[in-house]
Write a protein that holds these residues in place. Structure first.
Motif, PDB file in Angstrom:
ATOM      1  N   GLU A 166       0.986  -1.423  -0.072  1.00  0.00           N
ATOM      2  CA  GLU A 166      -0.125   0.137   0.032  1.00  0.00           C
ATOM      3  C   GLU A 166       1.062   1.238   0.016  1.00  0.00           C
ATOM      4  OE1 GLU A 166      -2.098  -0.404   3.558  1.00  0.00           O
ATOM      5  OE2 GLU A 166      -2.735  -2.442   3.010  1.00  0.00           O
ATOM      6  N   ASP A 167       0.978   1.739  -1.212  1.00  0.00           N
ATOM      7  CA  ASP A 167       2.010   2.769  -1.199  1.00  0.00           C
ATOM      8  C   ASP A 167       1.426   4.198  -0.545  1.00  0.00           C
ATOM      9  OD1 ASP A 167       4.053   1.646  -2.555  1.00  0.00           O
ATOM     10  OD2 ASP A 167       2.851   1.188  -3.943  1.00  0.00           O
ATOM     11  N   GLN A 168       2.084   4.895   0.041  1.00  0.00           N
ATOM     12  CA  GLN A 168       1.620   5.761   0.700  1.00  0.00           C
ATOM     13  C   GLN A 168       2.472   7.162   0.492  1.00  0.00           C
ATOM     14  OE1 GLN A 168       1.231   4.237   4.574  1.00  0.00           O
ATOM     15  NE2 GLN A 168      -1.277   4.383   4.318  1.00  0.00           N
ATOM     16  N   VAL A 169       2.070   8.259   0.501  1.00  0.00           N
ATOM     17  CA  VAL A 169       3.048   9.487   0.230  1.00  0.00           C
ATOM     18  C   VAL A 169       2.884  10.505   1.681  1.00  0.00           C
ATOM     19  CG1 VAL A 169       3.326  11.543  -1.198  1.00  0.00           C
ATOM     20  CG2 VAL A 169       2.628   9.495  -2.220  1.00  0.00           C
ATOM     21  N   LEU A 170       4.121  11.023   1.629  1.00  0.00           N
ATOM     22  CA  LEU A 170       4.089  11.770   2.873  1.00  0.00           C
ATOM     23  C   LEU A 170       3.818  13.065   2.398  1.00  0.00           C
ATOM     24  CD1 LEU A 170       7.723  10.777   4.782  1.00  0.00           C
ATOM     25  CD2 LEU A 170       5.351  11.247   5.804  1.00  0.00           C
ATOM     26  N   VAL A 171       2.913  13.736   3.107  1.00  0.00           N
ATOM     27  CA  VAL A 171       2.523  14.748   2.700  1.00  0.00           C
ATOM     28  C   VAL A 171       2.909  15.955   3.699  1.00  0.00           C
ATOM     29  CG1 VAL A 171       0.397  16.416   1.834  1.00  0.00           C
ATOM     30  CG2 VAL A 171       0.683  14.195   1.249  1.00  0.00           C
ATOM     31  N   GLU A 172       3.449  16.851   3.238  1.00  0.00           N
ATOM     32  CA  GLU A 172       3.793  17.891   4.411  1.00  0.00           C
ATOM     33  C   GLU A 172       2.701  19.045   4.623  1.00  0.00           C
ATOM     34  OE1 GLU A 172       6.714  18.478   6.096  1.00  0.00           O
ATOM     35  OE2 GLU A 172       7.174  16.520   5.122  1.00  0.00           O
ATOM     36  N   THR A 173       2.078  19.028   5.866  1.00  0.00           N
ATOM     37  CA  THR A 173       1.047  19.943   6.312  1.00  0.00           C
ATOM     38  C   THR A 173       1.666  21.262   6.824  1.00  0.00           C
ATOM     39  OG1 THR A 173       0.682  18.545   8.239  1.00  0.00           O
ATOM     40  CG2 THR A 173      -0.619  18.288   6.428  1.00  0.00           C
ATOM     41  N   GLU A 174       0.774  22.137   7.223  1.00  0.00           N
ATOM     42  CA  GLU A 174       1.408  23.245   7.781  1.00  0.00           C
ATOM     43  C   GLU A 174       2.191  23.081   9.266  1.00  0.00           C
ATOM     44  OE1 GLU A 174      -2.755  23.262   6.321  1.00  0.00           O
ATOM     45  OE2 GLU A 174      -2.615  23.774   8.431  1.00  0.00           O
ATOM     46  N   GLY A 175       1.962  22.252   9.631  1.00  0.00           N
ATOM     47  CA  GLY A 175       2.722  21.803  11.114  1.00  0.00           C
ATOM     48  C   GLY A 175       3.884  21.123  10.643  1.00  0.00           C
ATOM     49  N   ASP A 176       4.588  20.517  11.439  1.00  0.00           N
ATOM     50  CA  ASP A 176       5.607  19.861  11.263  1.00  0.00           C
ATOM     51  C   ASP A 176       5.397  18.439  10.990  1.00  0.00           C
ATOM     52  OD1 ASP A 176       7.648  21.435  11.160  1.00  0.00           O
ATOM     53  OD2 ASP A 176       8.289  21.202  13.139  1.00  0.00           O
ATOM     54  N   GLU A 177       4.069  17.999  11.526  1.00  0.00           N
ATOM     55  CA  GLU A 177       3.555  16.727  11.522  1.00  0.00           C
ATOM     56  C   GLU A 177       3.233  16.406   9.949  1.00  0.00           C
ATOM     57  OE1 GLU A 177      -0.232  16.839  13.627  1.00  0.00           O
ATOM     58  OE2 GLU A 177       0.983  16.285  15.601  1.00  0.00           O
ATOM     59  N   SER A 178       3.671  15.123   9.607  1.00  0.00           N
ATOM     60  CA  SER A 178       3.474  14.766   8.356  1.00  0.00           C
ATOM     61  C   SER A 178       2.341  13.766   8.292  1.00  0.00           C
ATOM     62  CB  SER A 178       4.687  14.229   7.682  1.00  0.00           C
ATOM     63  OG  SER A 178       5.170  13.378   8.632  1.00  0.00           O
ATOM     64  N   ILE A 179       1.531  13.759   7.449  1.00  0.00           N
ATOM     65  CA  ILE A 179       0.426  12.600   7.324  1.00  0.00           C
ATOM     66  C   ILE A 179       0.526  11.586   6.367  1.00  0.00           C
ATOM     67  CG2 ILE A 179      -1.361  13.759   8.846  1.00  0.00           C
ATOM     68  CD1 ILE A 179      -2.549  14.463   6.168  1.00  0.00           C
ATOM     69  N   LEU A 180       0.030  10.631   6.313  1.00  0.00           N
ATOM     70  CA  LEU A 180       0.263   9.643   5.236  1.00  0.00           C
ATOM     71  C   LEU A 180      -1.002   9.619   4.446  1.00  0.00           C
ATOM     72  CD1 LEU A 180       1.681   6.755   7.130  1.00  0.00           C
ATOM     73  CD2 LEU A 180       2.990   8.119   5.604  1.00  0.00           C
ATOM     74  N   GLU A 181      -0.979   9.619   3.094  1.00  0.00           N
ATOM     75  CA  GLU A 181      -1.952   9.696   2.238  1.00  0.00           C
ATOM     76  C   GLU A 181      -2.009   8.582   1.176  1.00  0.00           C
ATOM     77  OE1 GLU A 181      -3.067  13.051  -0.530  1.00  0.00           O
ATOM     78  OE2 GLU A 181      -3.902  13.775   1.251  1.00  0.00           O
ATOM     79  N   ASP A 182      -3.039   8.005   0.951  1.00  0.00           N
ATOM     80  CA  ASP A 182      -3.280   6.930   0.017  1.00  0.00           C
ATOM     81  C   ASP A 182      -3.032   7.371  -1.300  1.00  0.00           C
ATOM     82  OD1 ASP A 182      -2.867   4.973   1.924  1.00  0.00           O
ATOM     83  OD2 ASP A 182      -5.026   4.578   1.906  1.00  0.00           O
ATOM     84  N   VAL A 183      -2.172   6.893  -2.114  1.00  0.00           N
ATOM     85  CA  VAL A 183      -2.397   7.352  -3.696  1.00  0.00           C
ATOM     86  C   VAL A 183      -2.448   5.984  -4.370  1.00  0.00           C
ATOM     87  CG1 VAL A 183      -1.219   9.379  -3.272  1.00  0.00           C
ATOM     88  CG2 VAL A 183       0.226   7.512  -3.709  1.00  0.00           C
ATOM     89  N   GLU A 184      -2.497   6.335  -5.594  1.00  0.00           N
ATOM     90  CA  GLU A 184      -2.559   5.130  -6.837  1.00  0.00           C
ATOM     91  C   GLU A 184      -1.425   4.535  -6.823  1.00  0.00           C
ATOM     92  OE1 GLU A 184      -2.030   8.607  -9.427  1.00  0.00           O
ATOM     93  OE2 GLU A 184      -2.827   8.226  -7.395  1.00  0.00           O
ATOM     94  N   PRO A 185      -1.187   3.058  -6.787  1.00  0.00           N
ATOM     95  CA  PRO A 185       0.142   2.562  -6.788  1.00  0.00           C
ATOM     96  C   PRO A 185       1.313   2.963  -7.797  1.00  0.00           C
ATOM     97  CG  PRO A 185      -1.579   0.853  -7.235  1.00  0.00           C
ATOM     98  CD  PRO A 185      -2.128   2.311  -7.251  1.00  0.00           C
ATOM     99  N   THR A 186       2.467   3.054  -7.380  1.00  0.00           N
ATOM    100  CA  THR A 186       3.471   3.849  -8.183  1.00  0.00           C
ATOM    101  C   THR A 186       4.288   2.881  -8.773  1.00  0.00           C
ATOM    102  OG1 THR A 186       4.910   3.640  -6.070  1.00  0.00           O
ATOM    103  CG2 THR A 186       3.656   5.593  -6.142  1.00  0.00           C
ATOM    104  N   ASP A 187       5.426   3.446  -9.346  1.00  0.00           N
ATOM    105  CA  ASP A 187       6.277   2.622 -10.072  1.00  0.00           C
ATOM    106  C   ASP A 187       6.965   1.565  -9.175  1.00  0.00           C
ATOM    107  OD1 ASP A 187       5.778   4.334 -12.079  1.00  0.00           O
ATOM    108  OD2 ASP A 187       7.393   5.737 -11.984  1.00  0.00           O
ATOM    109  N   ALA A 188       6.920   1.445  -8.149  1.00  0.00           N
ATOM    110  CA  ALA A 188       7.783   0.622  -7.358  1.00  0.00           C
ATOM    111  C   ALA A 188       6.725  -0.662  -7.134  1.00  0.00           C
ATOM    112  CB  ALA A 188       8.026   1.130  -6.064  1.00  0.00           C
ATOM    113  N   ASP A 189       7.699  -1.758  -7.143  1.00  0.00           N
ATOM    114  CA  ASP A 189       7.000  -2.965  -6.951  1.00  0.00           C
ATOM    115  C   ASP A 189       7.879  -3.712  -6.025  1.00  0.00           C
ATOM    116  OD1 ASP A 189       5.519  -5.313  -6.906  1.00  0.00           O
ATOM    117  OD2 ASP A 189       6.564  -6.264  -8.618  1.00  0.00           O
ATOM    118  N   THR A 190       7.190  -4.154  -4.522  1.00  0.00           N
ATOM    119  CA  THR A 190       8.086  -4.697  -3.554  1.00  0.00           C
ATOM    120  C   THR A 190       7.557  -5.953  -3.189  1.00  0.00           C
ATOM    121  OG1 THR A 190       6.620  -3.629  -1.878  1.00  0.00           O
ATOM    122  CG2 THR A 190       8.585  -2.557  -2.363  1.00  0.00           C
ATOM    123  N   PHE A 191       8.488  -6.800  -2.597  1.00  0.00           N
ATOM    124  CA  PHE A 191       8.285  -8.138  -2.254  1.00  0.00           C
ATOM    125  C   PHE A 191       8.750  -8.239  -0.939  1.00  0.00           C
ATOM    126  CE2 PHE A 191       8.483 -12.677  -2.073  1.00  0.00           C
ATOM    127  CZ  PHE A 191       7.582 -13.064  -2.851  1.00  0.00           C
TER     128      PHE A 191
END
Lengths: 194, 271
Positions: free
Chosen positions: B36-61
């Motif tokens: 489940e690929d997730q992207v770190l999105v910088e918000t106003e604060g220092d906290e970063s939240i994870l947001e689900d996006v469509e699968p990326t170019d990476a394939d992991t095992f």
């Protein structure tokens, strides 16, 4: 009618593409240094393990490790470049090489390179790199000897030096003992004669 | 008419692609991959939240190599022992991907935000060219104290694309059992057994001594004659003195001295 034909062709191409993308071999390559202590001029065992986690066999697998330069390492046993004809799906292959470091100091054990055909009809080889054992410190032989040598010569010298202190009292005791034993023997002989 | 055909063709293609995607997902689920690929999105604060996006170019095992699991559903890790896994990473896209970090942690199974034990975060900084694969090795030891309890195991691989966008691939995010290792023979039990054996021997010796003394009292009713005869009463007569051990020359000397008593000597002198 023409369009129907084209559709069939497109559909066929599509299915063949999906099949080829699904049924591929996938190799995981781990490189491990098995020694706990890396010592100059003594053997280091490097183990490569190739796991095929794909659904079809991988063919023409070539493992190359150029991470051991000839001026710093000598190969004692095994080959740093090796080829496996076929690794079946779900199987793993282990390959070990014994090397000997010629110098001492920090050394970065880097990744080996693997190339393989991910399916029977793949044209281009798939490139992969193995896991990295990371940085290790190769200690010099003198340093190793200081810590782990059996000190045989030292112990021999100690034995020679402590010999007089043990032998002198023993000799004194032995002389007096043999003297009294001789008397006892003579006495017994006398008694038996009588 | 032609337009209709092409439309149908296109829709079928899309449908088939979707089907393939779904099939792919099932397949990956079976093979224990959680990508489940997730992207770190910088918000106003220092906290970063994870947001689900469509699968990326990476394939992991993910593959556990120590211990080895036959059934892929249940993972049991031995407490206090080394566990190893390999991560396979494929760059399916057309741009370079840079692997950044790989980390694992044990979480509280009820609340995955609660960290129980964090393991090493490996700094990778490895560039994976398009179409290429890489394998990463990772080893960790679950603490001894966690034996016999389930924990959430979370394995994350962070990487960034050519634009610098950070992504985190959750390789594993599920509950695992930490099991206690049954040791064959440890030092503690060995010494316990040795101590028990020693106690048994001591008990036997004591018992034998006790029985012997009781038996003697009952049968003899006191000291037997033989032992009385052997009682040491001091040297009464010179005949009893055993002079065997004295060297002959010393004995001769003594006899000579005896023959000439000091009185006689004096008498001789006076004469």
């Amino acid at each position: 009618m023409y369009s129907l034909k084209s559709f069939i062709i497109v559909a066929l191409v599509c299915t063949s593409l999906t099949v080829s993308s699904l049924d591929t071999a996938r190799l995981l390559v781990s490189k491990q240094v098995l020694n706990k202590l890396l010592v100059q001029d003594s053997d280091i065992l490097v183990k490569y393990t190739i796991y095929n986690v794909g659904s079809v066999p991988a063919t023409n697998v070539i493992l190359q490790d150029s991470g051991f330069p000839a001026e710093a390492f000598a190969t004692v046993k095994g080959n740093l470049n090796i080829r496996f004809n076929r690794i079946p799906s779900g199987a793993n292959v282990t390959h070990a090489v014994v090397i000997k470091p010629l110098t001492y100091g920090r050394f970065n054990f880097s990744a080996a390179v693997v190339q393989y055909k991910s399916s029977e009809n793949a044209e281009e080889p798939q490139f992969a790199i193995s896991s990295e054992p990371g940085e290790g410190y190769i200690i010099s032989y003198a340093e190793y000897d200081k810590k782990f040598s059996p000190h045989l010569l030292d112990w021999f010298a100690f034995a020679v030096m402590s010999l007089p202190a043990v032998v002198a009292p023993f000799m004194l005791w032995w002389v007096s003992k043999s003297k009294y034993e001789l008397i006892l023997k003579q006495k017994r002989e006398k008694v038996s004669k009588d | 008419m032609k337009f209709k055909w092409t439309l149908l063709c296109l829709s079928l293609l899309v449908a088939s692609a979707g089907f393939v995607r779904a099939e792919d997902e099932i397949d990956t689920d079976e093979e224990m991959i959680v990508s489940e690929d997730q992207v770190l999105v910088e918000t106003e604060g220092d906290e970063s939240i994870l947001e689900d996006v469509e699968p990326t170019d990476a394939d992991t095992f993910l593959l556990f190599t120590k211990p080895v699991f036959e059934e892929k559903a249940s993972i049991e890790l031995p407490a206090g022992r080394l566990s190893e896994f390999l991560v396979g990473f494929t760059n399916k896209g057309s741009n370079d991907l840079v692997l950044e970090t790989l980390d694992a942690s044990l979480r509280y199974p009820m609340d995955f935000n609660f960290h129980i034990q964090n393991f090493t975060t490996v700094l990778l900084e490895k560039t994976i060219p398009p179409g290429s694969q890489a394998t990463l090795g990772y080893a960790f030891i679950p603490a001894d104290a966690f034996a016999g309890r389930p924990f959430g195991l979370s394995i994350n691989l962070a990487y960034r694309d050519i634009e610098g966008k950070q992504m985190i691939s959750k390789l594993y995010n599920d509950t695992v059992n930490i099991i206690e290792v049954e040791e064959g023979l440890d030092g503690e039990t060995l010494f316990l057994y040795v101590l028990m054996a020693a106690a048994c021997v001591l008990l036997l010796v004591c018992g034998q001594q006790f029985l012997y003394s009781v038996g003697k009292k009952r049968v003899g009713g006191g000291l037997p004659n033989r032992t009385r005869a052997n009682l040491e009463t001091g040297t009464k007569s010179s005949k009893q003195v055993d002079m065997d051990w004295v060297p002959k020359n010393v004995l001769n000397h003594l006899n000579k001295q005896k023959a000439q008593s000091p009185k006689q000597k004096r008498a001789k002198k006076t004469d």
